[in-house]
Design an enzyme around this catalytic site. Sequence first.
Site, PDB file in Angstrom:
ATOM      1  N   HIS A   1     -29.119   0.843  28.004  1.00  0.00           N
ATOM      2  CA  HIS A   1     -29.036   1.798  27.040  1.00  0.00           C
ATOM      3  C   HIS A   1     -27.486   1.529  26.842  1.00  0.00           C
ATOM      4  O   HIS A   1     -26.563   1.861  26.389  1.00  0.00           O
ATOM      5  CB  HIS A   1     -28.848   3.374  27.747  1.00  0.00           C
ATOM      6  CG  HIS A   1     -28.594   3.600  28.528  1.00  0.00           C
ATOM      7  ND1 HIS A   1     -29.490   2.595  30.053  1.00  0.00           N
ATOM      8  CD2 HIS A   1     -27.699   4.043  29.719  1.00  0.00           C
ATOM      9  CE1 HIS A   1     -28.702   3.365  31.119  1.00  0.00           C
ATOM     10  NE2 HIS A   1     -27.407   4.084  31.125  1.00  0.00           N
TER      11      HIS A   1
ATOM     12  N   CYS B   1     -25.198  -4.234  29.723  1.00  0.00           N
ATOM     13  CA  CYS B   1     -25.096  -3.450  30.417  1.00  0.00           C
ATOM     14  C   CYS B   1     -24.341  -2.851  30.444  1.00  0.00           C
ATOM     15  O   CYS B   1     -23.296  -3.830  29.348  1.00  0.00           O
ATOM     16  CB  CYS B   1     -25.991  -3.721  31.607  1.00  0.00           C
ATOM     17  SG  CYS B   1     -25.338  -4.408  32.927  1.00  0.00           S
ATOM     18  N   GLY B   2     -23.794  -1.904  31.148  1.00  0.00           N
ATOM     19  CA  GLY B   2     -22.770  -1.321  31.113  1.00  0.00           C
ATOM     20  C   GLY B   2     -21.711  -2.181  31.474  1.00  0.00           C
ATOM     21  O   GLY B   2     -20.754  -2.989  30.908  1.00  0.00           O
TER      22      GLY B   2
ATOM     23  N   GLY C   1     -25.191  -5.293  36.799  1.00  0.00           N
ATOM     24  CA  GLY C   1     -26.311  -5.271  37.235  1.00  0.00           C
ATOM     25  C   GLY C   1     -27.193  -6.263  36.574  1.00  0.00           C
ATOM     26  O   GLY C   1     -28.542  -6.781  37.364  1.00  0.00           O
TER      27      GLY C   1
ATOM     28  N   HIS D   1     -20.127 -26.593  34.389  1.00  0.00           N
ATOM     29  CA  HIS D   1     -20.507 -26.075  35.571  1.00  0.00           C
ATOM     30  C   HIS D   1     -21.763 -25.726  36.442  1.00  0.00           C
ATOM     31  O   HIS D   1     -22.366 -25.902  37.608  1.00  0.00           O
ATOM     32  CB  HIS D   1     -19.004 -25.827  36.708  1.00  0.00           C
ATOM     33  CG  HIS D   1     -18.189 -26.836  36.552  1.00  0.00           C
ATOM     34  ND1 HIS D   1     -16.731 -26.473  36.904  1.00  0.00           N
ATOM     35  CD2 HIS D   1     -17.745 -27.691  35.056  1.00  0.00           C
ATOM     36  CE1 HIS D   1     -15.446 -27.325  36.397  1.00  0.00           C
ATOM     37  NE2 HIS D   1     -16.235 -27.721  35.434  1.00  0.00           N
TER      38      HIS D   1
HETATM   39  C1  RB5 Z   1     -25.969   2.316  33.286  1.00  0.00           C
HETATM   40  O1  RB5 Z   1     -25.375   3.560  33.075  1.00  0.00           O
HETATM   41  C2  RB5 Z   1     -25.443   1.840  33.781  1.00  0.00           C
HETATM   42  O2  RB5 Z   1     -25.096   1.540  35.171  1.00  0.00           O
HETATM   43  C3  RB5 Z   1     -25.702  -0.237  33.482  1.00  0.00           C
HETATM   44  O3  RB5 Z   1     -25.453  -0.131  32.222  1.00  0.00           O
HETATM   45  C4  RB5 Z   1     -25.155  -1.605  34.439  1.00  0.00           C
HETATM   46  O4  RB5 Z   1     -23.857  -1.190  34.334  1.00  0.00           O
HETATM   47  C5  RB5 Z   1     -25.363  -1.962  35.732  1.00  0.00           C
HETATM   48  O5  RB5 Z   1     -24.963  -2.894  36.437  1.00  0.00           O
END
Ligand code: RB5
Length: 152
Positions: free
Chosen positions: A13, A69-70, A74, A102
């Site tokens: 998201h 992701c944010g 992650g 590399h």
């Molecule tokens: C989601 O809130 C966030 O934790 C995810 O998008 C990311 O940044 C995780 O590493």
Amino acid sequence: MTSSLILALGADHGGVALKNRLAVALVEAGHEVRDYGTDSPVSVDYPDFAQAVCAAVEEKKADFGILVCGSGIGMSIAANRHGGIRCGLVHDVTTARLTRAHNDANVLALGARIIGEEVALDILSVFLTTEFEGGRHQRRLAKLNQNTEPTS
Ligand code: RB5
């Protein structure tokens, strides 16, 4: 960008809006996009989407994976647990170039809350047009999957 590629895209998201923007740019540039979601801002778990994209790359259903992701953190952690994946978490065009030249990265991780859309588009362009240099870097890649068992 380079000649036509198949790109596997995935986001949680926090990254869905940027992932959708990148998909439009990739199609406009003549590439084929396989979108593994997510498709809405509803909260989801990033490992599910990293898994789908990395499986597509490992199974050669896509030339490269793009994960958003944010923070990008992650997604990059999840992706790099796959033995056949080398994922670079990239925030600028220099690291975009280096992770291809590399590290022969086959997955790009981006943090939608860290970089802007224009930077992300520039990163994507450089990532897709930079060739792996081979040579000493190939020797190092060959060592990446050695000693991956826990040492306890
Ligand atoms: C989601 O809130 C966030 O934790 C995810 O998008 C990311 O940044 C995780 O590493």
